[in-house]
Design a protein around this motif. Structure first.
Motif, PDB file in Angstrom:
ATOM      1  N   MET A   1       0.821  -1.206   0.000  1.00 42.60           N
ATOM      2  CA  MET A   1       0.000   0.000   0.000  1.00 42.60           C
ATOM      3  C   MET A   1       0.858   1.262   0.000  1.00 42.60           C
ATOM      4  O   MET A   1       0.453   2.295  -0.543  1.00 42.60           O
ATOM      5  N   ILE A   2       2.020   1.210   0.630  1.00 40.43           N
ATOM      6  CA  ILE A   2       2.942   2.356   0.561  1.00 40.43           C
ATOM      7  C   ILE A   2       3.343   2.603  -0.891  1.00 40.43           C
ATOM      8  O   ILE A   2       3.340   3.740  -1.378  1.00 40.43           O
ATOM      9  N   THR A   3       3.661   1.528  -1.602  1.00 43.53           N
ATOM     10  CA  THR A   3       4.100   1.648  -2.991  1.00 43.53           C
ATOM     11  C   THR A   3       3.005   2.221  -3.868  1.00 43.53           C
ATOM     12  O   THR A   3       3.231   3.173  -4.634  1.00 43.53           O
ATOM     13  N   TYR A   4       1.794   1.678  -3.775  1.00 41.74           N
ATOM     14  CA  TYR A   4       0.716   2.174  -4.626  1.00 41.74           C
ATOM     15  C   TYR A   4       0.335   3.608  -4.280  1.00 41.74           C
ATOM     16  O   TYR A   4      -0.014   4.397  -5.166  1.00 41.74           O
ATOM     17  N   SER A   5       0.402   3.968  -3.016  1.00 40.46           N
ATOM     18  CA  SER A   5       0.055   5.340  -2.645  1.00 40.46           C
ATOM     19  C   SER A   5       1.067   6.346  -3.168  1.00 40.46           C
ATOM     20  O   SER A   5       0.759   7.526  -3.324  1.00 40.46           O
ATOM     21  N   SER A   6       2.286   5.900  -3.446  1.00 40.84           N
ATOM     22  CA  SER A   6       3.287   6.817  -3.985  1.00 40.84           C
ATOM     23  C   SER A   6       2.951   7.261  -5.405  1.00 40.84           C
ATOM     24  O   SER A   6       3.498   8.234  -5.899  1.00 40.84           O
ATOM     25  N   TYR A   7       2.004   6.547  -6.058  1.00 41.60           N
ATOM     26  CA  TYR A   7       1.589   6.918  -7.406  1.00 41.60           C
ATOM     27  C   TYR A   7       0.383   7.861  -7.405  1.00 41.60           C
ATOM     28  O   TYR A   7      -0.027   8.325  -8.468  1.00 41.60           O
ATOM     29  N   VAL A   8      -0.208   8.116  -6.225  1.00 47.48           N
ATOM     30  CA  VAL A   8      -1.469   8.847  -6.134  1.00 47.48           C
ATOM     31  C   VAL A   8      -1.204  10.345  -6.012  1.00 47.48           C
ATOM     32  O   VAL A   8      -0.283  10.762  -5.310  1.00 47.48           O
TER      33      VAL A   8
END
Length: 436
Positions: free
Chosen positions: A220-227
């Motif tokens: 979730m940290i990784t995907y949130s870095s794209y938001v």
């Protein structure tokens, strides 16, 4: 959003939730699960999103940026290690789902008893090469998806796979309406018997919240870095939790009427999906087609889960080791293929691939679930609740004051006090210091 939903929705919803609900009294477990996913799951997923959104970096880089000249970055490495362990044995389970899908297509279980289905499954595992071939093929498909990137690969495939998964579940639910055990199954799932609630029920519900949302491994940290930073984080992540929970409940609606129609004990445990349900499908009118849909559903759920973890690890290699996406994907495919082969081979009867009393498959499961994910999750909420300043935390949580200002004190209190206690309880229960 679709990539994040794909990460959350997986085998935890379709495989793990139904058998845990069956073992813990159905509706009583469901009520506990719903309460805990609001009190624990949502704050924890928000905590991971805050880290990625505040830094636009992955599992390791976010800690390096927010806590320079400290060792907090080791929490990120724990997440990467957990992902590596999980993909090692998860890809083997994904291979099982492909095998059962094939068996459903050729109607291989017609006329077989559960004991005969179990014997056939054991023979499949003991062949060695078949599970290795299927797990390697599954990892190859995952690599192709991740190679295309987040938007053209992960997101595009999830836009296809998630509606397909939901559609199959709804078809299976309609089929459940036609079964004699529908009412009994719905009573089991939705009419709580609070006498069924024990300390172990609470621990299982807490563990399921943790497992289903892919918490503690940096995904979730990784995907949130794209938001983008202007997004209403609470609303979007609330939608993710709502979809994830809804699919778990729908899976229960699809499964339990069949269990009660054919007088199967719902407390079958992990064998419920892979060994008990094929026997039910073999005895059901039109069961071959129901089995095809069901194991296609399991295969899709496995793919969405594996893709999300694979992307997290690819991001780590690109960000921290400066690999190109192509090189990172190929490196991961090669190393994970070897690891999954070791996991599959360790399950062959008489295999010497053991460390102590555990084969490689069970060891990786134990390390990831009992230690890396839970300790990592505990350290993440402690970091967000106590290390990040209140001013910065408010700024990220509220999108610079645009949303949810009144809810921020509630979130901060939960993430500082309630979430750490809940995760600590999970960890202590997993290592045997707390018993149900």
């Amino acid at each position: 959003m679709m990539a994040i939903v794909g990460s959350a929705v997986g085998l935890g919803n379709i495989w793990r939730f139904p058998y845990l609900a069956g073992m813990n009294g159905g509706a009583a477990f469901l009520l506990l699960y719903l309460g805990l996913i609001l009190l624990v799951g949502l704050p924890m997923i928000l905590s991971e999103f805050i880290l990625g959104r505040a830094t636009h970096r992955g599992a390791v880089g976010s800690f390096k940026q927010l806590a320079p000249r400290s060792r907090w970055y080791l929490v990120g490495y724990m997440g990467v290690a957990a992902g590596f362990c999980i993909l090692g044995f998860y890809s083997v389970i994904a291979g099982w789902s492909v095998r059962f899908l094939y068996d459903a297509v050729v109607n291989a279980h017609a006329g077989l008893s559960q004991e005969e289905i179990t014997a056939g499954f054991n023979a499949f595992k003991n062949s060695g090469w078949q599970p290795i071939l299927l797990s390697t093929g599954f990892l190859g498909l995952t690599a192709l998806v991740v190679f295309k990137g987040v938007e053209k690969g992960v997101e595009r495939w999830n836009k296809i796979l998630m509606p397909l998964l939901i559609g199959i579940l709804l078809v299976l639910c309609v089929n459940s309406l036609t079964l004699e055990g529908f009412r009994e199954g719905m009573t089991f799932l939705f009419r709580p018997d609070f006498s069924k609630i024990t300390a172990n029920t609470v621990l299982d519900a807490l563990g399921q919240v943790f497992f289903t949302l892919s918490l503690g491994m940096g995904v979730m940290i990784t995907y949130s870095s794209y938001v983008v930073k202007s997004e209403n984080m609470l609303r979007s992540k609330g939608i993710v939790v709502l979809i994830d929970t809804s699919i778990a409940i729908i899976a229960g609606i699809a499964i339990f009427p069949a269990v009660f129609t054919f007088q199967i004990n719902p407390t079958e445990g992990p064998d419920l999906i892979f060994l008990t349900l094929p026997n039910i499908f073999a005895r059901m009118a039109g069961g071959q087609y129901v089995g095809i849909l069901f194991f296609l559903l399991i295969t899709i759920a496995a793919l969405t889960s594996i893709v999300s973890i694979f992307e997290m690890m690819t991001n780590y290699l690109m960000e921290e080791l400066k690999m190109t996406r192509r090189r990172a994907v190929w490196w991961l495919f090669g190393t994970l293929s070897v690891l999954s082969a070791l996991c599959a081979q360790s399950q062959v009867e008489g295999s010497g691939l053991r460390i102590g009393n555990l084969n490689v498959f069970d060891l990786l499961d134990l390390l990831s679930a009992n230690y890396l994910m839970t300790v990592g999750g505990l350290l993440i909420v402690l970091f967000v609740g106590w290390h990040i300043s209140e001013k910065r935390l408010r700024r990220v949580f509220t999108s610079n004051g645009r949303y949810n200002n009144r809810l921020f004190p509630v979130f901060r209190f939960v993430v500082r006090y309630l979430s750490p206690v809940a995760v600590a309880v999970i960890f202590l229960s997993k290592i045997g210091l707390i018993r149900g």
